[in-house]
Motif scaffolding. Sequence first.
Motif, PDB file in Angstrom:
ATOM      1  N   MET A 151       0.742  -1.376  -0.040  1.00 30.64           N
ATOM      2  CA  MET A 151      -0.079   0.108   0.070  1.00 30.64           C
ATOM      3  C   MET A 151       1.034   1.362   0.140  1.00 30.64           C
ATOM      4  N   THR A 152       2.011   1.196   0.875  1.00 33.33           N
ATOM      5  CA  THR A 152       2.889   2.353   0.699  1.00 33.33           C
ATOM      6  C   THR A 152       3.608   2.609  -0.425  1.00 33.33           C
ATOM      7  N   GLY A 153       3.733   1.368  -1.174  1.00 32.79           N
ATOM      8  CA  GLY A 153       4.425   1.715  -2.532  1.00 32.79           C
ATOM      9  C   GLY A 153       3.314   2.083  -3.880  1.00 32.79           C
ATOM     10  N   PHE A 154       2.245   1.356  -3.559  1.00 33.72           N
ATOM     11  CA  PHE A 154       1.160   1.520  -4.713  1.00 33.72           C
ATOM     12  C   PHE A 154       0.379   2.804  -4.777  1.00 33.72           C
ATOM     13  N   LEU A 155       0.128   3.220  -3.663  1.00 33.45           N
ATOM     14  CA  LEU A 155      -0.813   4.327  -3.210  1.00 33.45           C
ATOM     15  C   LEU A 155      -0.596   5.846  -4.122  1.00 33.45           C
ATOM     16  N   PRO A 156      -1.489   6.162  -4.840  1.00 30.67           N
ATOM     17  CA  PRO A 156      -1.203   7.480  -5.449  1.00 30.67           C
ATOM     18  C   PRO A 156      -1.664   8.737  -4.579  1.00 30.67           C
ATOM     19  N   ALA A 157      -1.059   9.755  -4.818  1.00 34.69           N
ATOM     20  CA  ALA A 157      -1.425  10.825  -3.677  1.00 34.69           C
ATOM     21  C   ALA A 157      -3.061  11.083  -3.929  1.00 34.69           C
ATOM     22  N   SER A 158      -3.651  10.895  -4.812  1.00 34.77           N
ATOM     23  CA  SER A 158      -5.128  11.131  -4.922  1.00 34.77           C
ATOM     24  C   SER A 158      -5.963  10.321  -3.875  1.00 34.77           C
ATOM     25  N   ALA A 159      -5.469   9.403  -3.653  1.00 34.50           N
ATOM     26  CA  ALA A 159      -6.011   8.493  -2.675  1.00 34.50           C
ATOM     27  C   ALA A 159      -6.196   9.241  -1.187  1.00 34.50           C
ATOM     28  N   GLY A 160      -5.307   9.857  -0.805  1.00 34.54           N
ATOM     29  CA  GLY A 160      -5.617  11.043   0.242  1.00 34.54           C
ATOM     30  C   GLY A 160      -5.197  10.116   1.645  1.00 34.54           C
ATOM     31  N   MET A 161      -4.309   9.210   1.629  1.00 34.23           N
ATOM     32  CA  MET A 161      -4.087   8.470   2.944  1.00 34.23           C
ATOM     33  C   MET A 161      -3.170   9.270   3.977  1.00 34.23           C
ATOM     34  N   GLU A 162      -2.340  10.199   3.299  1.00 30.80           N
ATOM     35  CA  GLU A 162      -1.348  10.985   4.150  1.00 30.80           C
ATOM     36  C   GLU A 162      -1.955  12.140   4.593  1.00 30.80           C
ATOM     37  N   ARG A 163      -2.998  12.657   4.501  1.00 28.80           N
ATOM     38  CA  ARG A 163      -3.357  13.980   4.935  1.00 28.80           C
ATOM     39  C   ARG A 163      -3.089  14.381   6.435  1.00 28.80           C
ATOM     40  N   GLN A 164      -3.288  13.466   7.307  1.00 29.68           N
ATOM     41  CA  GLN A 164      -3.157  13.827   8.881  1.00 29.68           C
ATOM     42  C   GLN A 164      -1.611  14.248   8.800  1.00 29.68           C
ATOM     43  N   CYS A 165      -0.519  13.840   8.048  1.00 31.09           N
ATOM     44  CA  CYS A 165       0.683  14.179   8.372  1.00 31.09           C
ATOM     45  C   CYS A 165       1.098  15.168   7.457  1.00 31.09           C
ATOM     46  N   SER A 166       0.376  16.273   7.212  1.00 27.47           N
ATOM     47  CA  SER A 166       0.682  17.158   6.351  1.00 27.47           C
ATOM     48  C   SER A 166       1.184  18.404   7.063  1.00 27.47           C
ATOM     49  N   ARG A 167       0.733  18.319   8.552  1.00 27.56           N
ATOM     50  CA  ARG A 167       1.197  19.400   9.299  1.00 27.56           C
ATOM     51  C   ARG A 167       2.766  19.779   9.467  1.00 27.56           C
ATOM     52  N   ASN A 168       3.278  20.751   9.518  1.00 24.09           N
ATOM     53  CA  ASN A 168       4.751  21.208   9.609  1.00 24.09           C
ATOM     54  C   ASN A 168       5.443  20.385  10.644  1.00 24.09           C
ATOM     55  N   GLU A 169       4.824  20.084  11.854  1.00 24.67           N
ATOM     56  CA  GLU A 169       5.590  19.531  12.968  1.00 24.67           C
ATOM     57  C   GLU A 169       6.133  18.115  12.641  1.00 24.67           C
ATOM     58  N   TYR A 170       5.612  17.586  11.516  1.00 29.21           N
ATOM     59  CA  TYR A 170       5.987  16.194  11.153  1.00 29.21           C
ATOM     60  C   TYR A 170       6.887  16.282  10.155  1.00 29.21           C
ATOM     61  N   LEU A 171       7.273  17.396   9.773  1.00 26.86           N
ATOM     62  CA  LEU A 171       8.251  17.338   8.153  1.00 26.86           C
ATOM     63  C   LEU A 171       9.477  17.871   8.592  1.00 26.86           C
ATOM     64  N   GLY A 172      10.179  17.562   7.732  1.00 27.85           N
ATOM     65  CA  GLY A 172      11.553  17.957   7.919  1.00 27.85           C
ATOM     66  C   GLY A 172      11.815  18.988   6.931  1.00 27.85           C
ATOM     67  N   SER A 173      13.305  19.249   6.652  1.00 31.13           N
ATOM     68  CA  SER A 173      13.389  20.448   5.627  1.00 31.13           C
ATOM     69  C   SER A 173      13.531  20.124   4.118  1.00 31.13           C
ATOM     70  N   GLU A 174      13.261  18.929   3.839  1.00 31.42           N
ATOM     71  CA  GLU A 174      13.333  18.599   2.533  1.00 31.42           C
ATOM     72  C   GLU A 174      11.963  18.540   2.079  1.00 31.42           C
ATOM     73  N   PRO A 175      11.737  19.289   0.957  1.00 28.38           N
ATOM     74  CA  PRO A 175      10.374  19.298   0.245  1.00 28.38           C
ATOM     75  C   PRO A 175       9.942  17.707  -0.384  1.00 28.38           C
ATOM     76  N   VAL A 176       8.602  17.293  -0.171  1.00 28.35           N
ATOM     77  CA  VAL A 176       8.140  16.242  -0.407  1.00 28.35           C
ATOM     78  C   VAL A 176       7.435  16.241  -1.735  1.00 28.35           C
ATOM     79  N   PRO A 177       7.767  15.565  -2.830  1.00 27.95           N
ATOM     80  CA  PRO A 177       6.790  15.669  -3.994  1.00 27.95           C
ATOM     81  C   PRO A 177       5.473  15.175  -4.176  1.00 27.95           C
ATOM     82  N   PRO A 178       4.684  15.688  -5.017  1.00 28.84           N
ATOM     83  CA  PRO A 178       3.384  15.352  -4.918  1.00 28.84           C
ATOM     84  C   PRO A 178       3.067  13.911  -4.834  1.00 28.84           C
ATOM     85  N   GLU A 179       3.707  13.113  -5.879  1.00 30.07           N
ATOM     86  CA  GLU A 179       3.650  11.684  -5.898  1.00 30.07           C
ATOM     87  C   GLU A 179       5.068  10.946  -5.248  1.00 30.07           C
ATOM     88  N   MET A 180       4.975  10.487  -4.023  1.00 26.42           N
ATOM     89  CA  MET A 180       6.113   9.868  -3.493  1.00 26.42           C
ATOM     90  C   MET A 180       6.271   8.412  -3.986  1.00 26.42           C
TER      91      MET A 180
END
Length: 313
Positions: A151-180
């Motif tokens: 699921m981690t490798g197959f899911l497209p961004a459109s599935a929206g499964m990572e919305r809850q970790c979009s807050r800045n406190e979880y993110l480092g300094s590197e930009p994350v591409p729309p499709e991981m």
Amino acid sequence: MKQFCRVAALVGLWGAMPLAQSTEQMAKLENDFRVIPDITYLTASSVDAKLDLYVRRGNTTPQPTLIFIHGGGWTGGNKAQRALAIQPYLVMGLNVVNVEYRLAKVAPAPASVEDSRCALKWVYSHAKEFGIDTQRLVVAGDSAGGHLAMMTGFLPASAGMERQCSRNEYLGSEPVPPEMKVAAVVNWYGISDVGDLLDGPNTRSYAVTWLGNMTNRAEVAKAVSPMTYVRAGLPPVLSIHGDADPTVPYQQSVALHKALSGVGVSNELMTIPGGKHGLDCCNLEQRTTVYQTIQMFLRKHGVLSTPGNSVQR
């Protein structure tokens, strides 16, 4: 105790090697890698989801990295219980990220899928800090962890499964591409069709527990099934499955292999004759062959780039 477990795992892996050689390998791991435990990559359902990092010391270039996700039917297990399972990947020269996630007693589906995607997002956003090569990311897991790896490798961004970790406190300094994207998936007897386990002859209690009493559980089961997302362009997949597995039907991996091949995704199904589930999937000889196959698979797909050297520099 941790040191004893580390040594025990390596003795099992290299039991056929001369003592001096296996001792040198064990010392090399201790010397080459540092462990950063219990990093919180997400807080959800009042629970801190944590991961452990095993990263190469003093690396000057980004390193290939494997994200490992434990099994347990989405209802049990933890990262500490699979600490031995990550050792062979360190031997291959990979950094390892050992991930824990919310279990069914804390939050039902799709929580563990969301957490796994958030762990991937955390790795992407902290890649430079820890010397991780995001072009050579692998996701692996066993049983429910194999399902979550897919699921981690197959899911497209459109599935929206990572919305809850979009807050800045979880993110480092590197930009994350729309499709991981990941470079490969290693699936140890993972569930590819969750709905198949909810009713009928393949009903499994762990799947029923994970979905709970949802009125739309068939819809949710489809949304958390790797088979739903089979399409051209997915990363290469290696599946390992015993043909006598009583916990996850072997036929699920057969169907997945057929579906992936049908859309042109590079994939392999390694069948363990008579293999069951978990530690019973393989004897020592078979398990050693599996890891050799994994290493060749990762070399074939450009994750490991130095044949002839089991530990990369």
